[in-house]
Design an enzyme around this catalytic site. Structure first.
Site, short mmCIF file in Angstrom:
data_model
loop_
_atom_site.label_atom_id
_atom_site.label_comp_id
_atom_site.label_asym_id
_atom_site.label_seq_id
_atom_site.Cartn_x
_atom_site.Cartn_y
_atom_site.Cartn_z
N ARG A 16 0.84 -1.22 0.00
CA ARG A 16 0.00 0.00 0.00
C ARG A 16 0.86 1.25 0.00
O ARG A 16 0.47 2.29 -0.55
CB ARG A 16 -0.97 0.00 1.17
CG ARG A 16 -0.30 -0.14 2.52
CD ARG A 16 -1.32 -0.22 3.63
NE ARG A 16 -0.71 -0.69 4.87
CZ ARG A 16 -1.06 -0.28 6.07
NH1 ARG A 16 -2.01 0.62 6.22
NH2 ARG A 16 -0.48 -0.77 7.15
N GLU B 223 -19.11 4.27 0.03
CA GLU B 223 -18.34 3.75 -1.11
C GLU B 223 -19.15 3.73 -2.40
O GLU B 223 -18.60 3.93 -3.49
CB GLU B 223 -17.83 2.34 -0.80
CG GLU B 223 -16.80 2.29 0.32
CD GLU B 223 -17.42 2.29 1.72
OE1 GLU B 223 -18.67 2.21 1.82
OE2 GLU B 223 -16.68 2.38 2.70
N ARG C 147 -1.79 -4.96 3.16
CA ARG C 147 -1.43 -4.26 4.38
C ARG C 147 -0.03 -4.60 4.93
O ARG C 147 0.67 -3.71 5.39
CB ARG C 147 -2.48 -4.58 5.44
CG ARG C 147 -2.18 -3.94 6.77
CD ARG C 147 -3.18 -4.41 7.84
NE ARG C 147 -2.82 -3.84 9.11
CZ ARG C 147 -2.88 -4.50 10.27
NH1 ARG C 147 -3.30 -5.75 10.30
NH2 ARG C 147 -2.53 -3.91 11.39
#
Lengths: 317, 281
Positions: free
Chosen positions: A13, A61, A170
């Protein structure tokens, strides 16, 4: 055998954040949207340098996907940022109608994909997103393996006209892609050449595949490791060329075997060169809470699993 | 007083187009289409500033997004008669290999369409993005939308409504077709929504009401007022009270013609009530 080492680990990320920041400086049409996860998506630098080109949408979203579609009308290149789960399953119909069917130039950038999201558990760990996205006509699907590749992919997709799903994660993982390696959409990266088994891996499983190839080498098995960063369009030629040599394949991904990379590879083989194949993937299951390493271990998404499947697929030749 | 004769004539012709289109393929949505005919005729021919031709980005002109895509018959008729594509192409509505799909789409490259719609509740978000792109492009033109009232039952609208006010998207005029009908009955029977005006106002919008949404002069007056509120920090909502099926007496005041085509006899009756003005396609 070519071996890979690393001196640094970083999260993919952060590669996205760095790529987006660079695009902010080089491409005035790039705009970014986020649904209340700026820090998680590492978008701070882009926002700091281009506040007028950033849209904080809030926790909405569906609205974000629609706004992104609308921003393309006027020549903008929107990059949306949220977790993979909220980038796909939550907004499938918005992506389907307003982006894919409408052929909008939106880049759906999705972090925290798969089990390695970790402790938050199954509500956030999507293992179906590659399938959801690859089924949409016209959608390009990319799953990058390390910081450098994610940064390069982020920059590359801005120059590709059409909707793209860019999947990353992540945890910190080894950086082994050269910093200056050009990212070519749909072009597999040959990592190690071998003759006994082809290992086709994507995302976080690429490093695990390299680790597995070392173990296999010690057992006298020559593995060819291919990094398939683009699941759609798939580099069929690279896969067919490799299995013509090795005669068997293991696919490895942080995703359900249903709908994932493995199924895409199986189709190519079934149509062109039926070949024994084993799947390193989750087995039609949800995830759970735990550390990323514990989860990858429990669900069999690591180098040990790739070694095991390689040994069994070789026997099926 | 503005002479609206040409708009009245066009309205009648569009009604004929709608009836003939849905009759030919025995499918489509005449009720909502007829209810919004005066509005869309006025919008495309009097209200919006449009450039010649069509390009997707639409920089330097007003844009329109149809969120309730099922009223495609009126949208296709009005846009073809506004010059986006040949009116003869209305003959291909809902046929295989046509650019005039059941619900509007960009997929077949039909000029005048900028987004696919049909799955409800998505148009306002798209329009907000387009409006924000206009701001980035320093383009002073406006973005117009149309939504069904039943469509407001989709939650995405309320995300968009909240966002528009919070982010001061003041170059947008969203019109809601208040015909009070949806597929399963009246909106009050299916899911009563209370005061839509109060809801938009509570979310921070300016709300203009057009009580006679099938009257061209009322539409022009109301939309001029709506336009006067743009550029002042708030999004603008128009509540357009219409009669579903307007202009064809047996289709009026009912949800029965939401998605049903007239038979031969009903077509003849409907056309007789709307004598040809500008020439059938």
């Amino acid at each position: 055998m070519k071996t890979y080492t690393y001196t640094e680990k970083k999260d993919t990320r952060s590669g996205f954040g760095a790529g987006l920041a660079e695009l902010g400086r080089t491409n005035p049409n790039v705009v970014a949207l986020c649904a209340d996860l700026i820090g998680s998506l590492k978008m701070e630098k882009f926002i700091e340098e281009n506040p007028e080109r950033f849209f904080q949408i809030g926790i909405a979203e569906a609205n974000m996907m629609g706004i992104a579609a609308g921003l393309t009308i006027g020549g903008k290149i929107p990059f949306t940022g949220t977790f993979a789960n909220f980038s796909t399953g939550r907004v499938y119909d918005q992506i389907r109608q307003s982006i894919a069917y409408s052929d909008k130039n939106v880049k759906i950038c999705a972090s925290h994909a798969g089990l390695t999201l970790g402790e938050d558990g199954a509500t956030h760990q999507i293992l179906e997103d590659i399938g959801l996205m690859k089924m949409l006509p016209g959608m390009t699907v990319i799953n990058t393996c390390d910081y450098n590749q994610t940064k390069a992919a982020t920059i590359a997709i801005a120059d590709h006209h059409g909707p793209v799903y860019l999947r990353f994660g992540r945890p910190v993982v080894p950086i082994f892609t050269p910093e200056d390696q050009k990212f070519e959409i749909g072009k597999a990266v040959m990592l190690t050449e071998g003759t006994d088994v082809t290992i086709v891996a994507t995302g976080h499983l690429v490093w695990e595949a390299l680790e597995a190839s070392k173990v296999l080498f010690e057992k006298g098995i020559s593995a060819e490791v291919i990094n398939i960063h683009t699941i759609k369009p798939l580099d069929e030629e690279a896969i067919l060329k490799s299995v013509a040599k090795t005669g068997c394949v293991v696919t490895a991904e942080e995703h359900n075997y249903l709908g994932g990379l493995g199924e895409s590879v199986a189709r190519v083989l079934a149509l062109n060169n039926p070949t024994p194949q084993e799947f390193v993937a989750t087995n039609d299951t949800f995830g759970e809470s735990g550390t990323p390493a514990q989860l990858m271990d429990k669900y069999g998404l690591n180098s040990a699993a790739i070694v095991e499947k390689s040994l069994s697929v070789i026997k099926r030749k | 007083m503005l002479n609206t004769k040409h708009l009245e004539d066009l309205t009648i012709q569009v009604r004929r187009d709608i009836l003939r289109m849905v009759h030919k393929v025995n499918s489509g949505h005449p009720g909502g289409s007829l209810g919004c005919t005066e509005f869309l005729v006025s919008l495309y021919n009097e209200i919006m500033e449009r450039k010649e031709g069509f390009d997707m980005d639409g920089i330097g002109e007003d844009l329109f997004f149809l969120s309730n895509g099922h009223i495609s018959p009126v949208f296709y008729s009005v846009t073809s008669r506004a010059g986006y594509f040949p009116v003869e192409e209305l003959n291909t509505f809902r046929l295989l290999n046509s650019r005039l799909q059941g619900h509007p789409t960009t997929h077949e490259g039909l000029p005048g369409v900028r987004i696919a719609s049909g799955s409800l509740g998505q148009g306002m978000s798209v329009a907000l993005g387009a409006a924000q792109a206009k701001k980035l492009n320093r383009d002073k033109h406006l973005v117009y939308t149309l939504h069904g009232d039943g469509e407001l039952q989709e939650g995405q609208n309320w995300e968009a409504i909240m966002y528009a006010a919070a982010k001061k998207v003041d170059n947008i005029i969203c019109t809601v077709d208040l015909n009070g009908q949806q597929i399963d009955g009246s909106t009050d029977e299916v899911l009563p929504m209370g005061s839509i005006k109060a809801k938009f106002e509570a979310f921070g919008w300016v709300v203009i009401e057009i009580e006679q949404g099938n009257n061209i002069e009322a539409i022009l007056k109301g939309m001029a007022e709506a336009k006067s509120h743009t550029g002042k920090g708030k999004p603008v909502c128009v509540l357009l009270k219409t009669i579903m099926g307007h202009g064809v007496d047996f289709m009026m005041y009912t949800h029965a013609w939401h998605g049903k085509a007239p038979n031969d006899e009903q077509l003849a009756k409907g056309l007789a009530q709307n004598p040809e003005t500008l020439g059938d396609y």
